[in-house]
Design an enzyme around this catalytic site. Structure first.
Site, PDB file in Angstrom:
ATOM      1  N   MET A  30      40.739  38.716  31.458  1.00 39.71           N
ATOM      2  CA  MET A  30      41.295  38.554  30.108  1.00 39.71           C
ATOM      3  C   MET A  30      42.478  37.591  30.162  1.00 39.71           C
ATOM      4  SD  MET A  30      40.732  42.065  28.072  1.00 39.71           S
ATOM      5  CE  MET A  30      42.165  42.924  28.615  1.00 39.71           C
ATOM      6  N   ALA A  32      46.019  35.699  31.510  1.00 37.56           N
ATOM      7  CA  ALA A  32      47.330  36.089  32.045  1.00 37.56           C
ATOM      8  C   ALA A  32      47.179  36.294  33.557  1.00 37.56           C
ATOM      9  CB  ALA A  32      47.874  37.332  31.346  1.00 37.56           C
ATOM     10  N   GLY A  36      46.538  38.644  41.953  1.00 36.18           N
ATOM     11  CA  GLY A  36      45.387  39.549  42.076  1.00 36.18           C
ATOM     12  C   GLY A  36      44.109  38.859  41.616  1.00 36.18           C
ATOM     13  N   HIS A  37      44.174  38.175  40.455  1.00 33.86           N
ATOM     14  CA  HIS A  37      42.984  37.462  39.953  1.00 33.86           C
ATOM     15  C   HIS A  37      42.578  36.356  40.919  1.00 33.86           C
ATOM     16  CE1 HIS A  37      44.752  38.904  36.031  1.00 33.86           C
ATOM     17  NE2 HIS A  37      43.500  39.310  35.905  1.00 33.86           N
ATOM     18  N   ASP A 151      41.294  48.610  39.610  1.00 33.01           N
ATOM     19  CA  ASP A 151      40.764  49.313  38.435  1.00 33.01           C
ATOM     20  C   ASP A 151      39.466  50.010  38.842  1.00 33.01           C
ATOM     21  OD1 ASP A 151      42.741  48.467  36.560  1.00 33.01           O
ATOM     22  OD2 ASP A 151      41.826  46.490  36.623  1.00 33.01           O
TER      23      ASP A 151
HETATM   24  O1  PAF Z   1      39.638  44.030  33.706  1.00 37.55           O
HETATM   25  C1  PAF Z   1      39.618  43.228  32.771  1.00 37.55           C
HETATM   26  O2  PAF Z   1      40.350  42.243  32.750  1.00 37.55           O
HETATM   27  C2  PAF Z   1      38.671  43.466  31.599  1.00 37.55           C
HETATM   28  O3  PAF Z   1      38.484  44.813  31.358  1.00 37.55           O
HETATM   29  C3  PAF Z   1      37.300  42.756  31.758  1.00 37.55           C
HETATM   30  C4  PAF Z   1      36.521  43.304  32.930  1.00 37.55           C
HETATM   31  C5  PAF Z   1      37.526  41.255  31.937  1.00 37.55           C
HETATM   32  C6  PAF Z   1      36.464  42.962  30.487  1.00 37.55           C
HETATM   33  O4  PAF Z   1      37.083  42.455  29.371  1.00 37.55           O
END
Ligand code: PAF
Length: 286
Positions: A30, A32, A36-37, A151
């Protein structure tokens, strides 16, 4: 890096790659973006030939419209970060592109995965997550999709989506990134003082205790010791601490050696809600 805003453009790009036999990985986000990403992007690049990152603030997974409105959207910064790690393509559609108006309401049987733990706090959240992830999977048709273990419940929910819809996608669970002392990295840590960060390490220590003693003690005793570790620190409010079978996330009284188990924790430090987990027993099946 290629940037796509419509499903049609992205599909044409992917079709070309698929015909040449390229393995495609999807990293749904999403935006930002943070370290981690980026670790998810690196993992995707390691396991596939082409990495697509999606950036979409999905309205259907927010319970509170104010949270949706306030959600940060630093798109220029995100694009810079993705370029710096040589991500192949980014998909950043509008809400209208992903949710045309005549759409039927989405509902999928997630067992009780969407009503326990995080699901209990955020009714409808995991339905919204599966709705958008299903759309993204159908569109991108990735061989692999990368999600962070941080998560954990979300990962189990998406695994269930894949099972229910029989999708040919392999989930790659990327390990939680921690600082040298064990604190799970999160943008929320920025709201902690230095003393708060030290206190928050007790979450890691309690999970680590459970993992290292799981062969000697029953879950009840493991939890008791974990609570003691957290209470010794003081000023940590524990929302939940649970030892669960990984797939169903049902709390257990004994660990079935055949099955994977996870310890989940949510606790508040200095008014910040911290979430963490650890696989405490691998088992024969995930
Ligand atoms: O973890 C997230 O950023 C969101 O829940 C995802 C998996 C991109 C779905 O919108």
């Amino acid at each position: 890096m290629k940037i796509f805003e419509t499903q049609h453009e992205l599909q044409s790009y992917l079709q070309g790659l698929r015909t040449t036999g390229k393995k495609i990985a999807l990293v749904p986000t999403m935006g930002a973006l943070h370290e981690g990403h980026l670790s998810l992007i690196h993992e995707a690049q390691r396991v596939a030939d082409v990495t697509v990152c999606s950036i979409f603030v999905n309205p259907t997974q927010f319970n509170d419209p104010k949270d949706l409105e306030k959600y940060p959207r630093p798109i220029e910064h995100d694009l810079k970060l993705l370029t710096s790690v040589s991500c192949d393509a980014v998909f950043m559609p509008s809400v209208a592109e992903m949710y045309p108006t005549n759409e039927l309401e989405w509902r999928i049987d997630l067992g009780n995965l969407d009503t326990i733990w995080e699901g209990e706090k955020r009714p409808g959240h995991f339905q919204g997550v599966t709705q958008i992830v299903y759309k993204l999977f159908t569109l991108v048709q990735p061989d692999i999709a990368c999600f962070g273990q941080k998560d954990f419940q979300q990962v189990m929910v998406i695994q269930r989506l894949i099972d229910v819809k029989r999708l040919p996608v392999h989930i790659h669970i990327c390990p939680t990134i921690r600082n040298d002392e064990g604190l799970a990295l999160s943008s929320r840590n920025l709201r902690l003082s230095e003393a708060g960060k030290k206190k928050a390490l007790a979450l890691y220590r309690s999970l680590h205790y459970i993992k290292t003693h799981v062969n000697q003690q029953q879950p009840k005793e493991l939890k008791q010791h974990a609570f003691e570790i957290l209470e010794t620190e003081g000023q940590i409010d524990i929302e939940y601490l649970a030892i669960c079978e990984s797939r169903s996330l049902r709390e257990v009284e004994t660990v079935d050696p055949e099955k994977q188990h996870v310890a989940l924790i949510v606790a508040w430090v200095e008014g910040v809600r911290l979430i963490d987990n650890m696989i405490i027993h691998e088992g024969a099946t995930a």
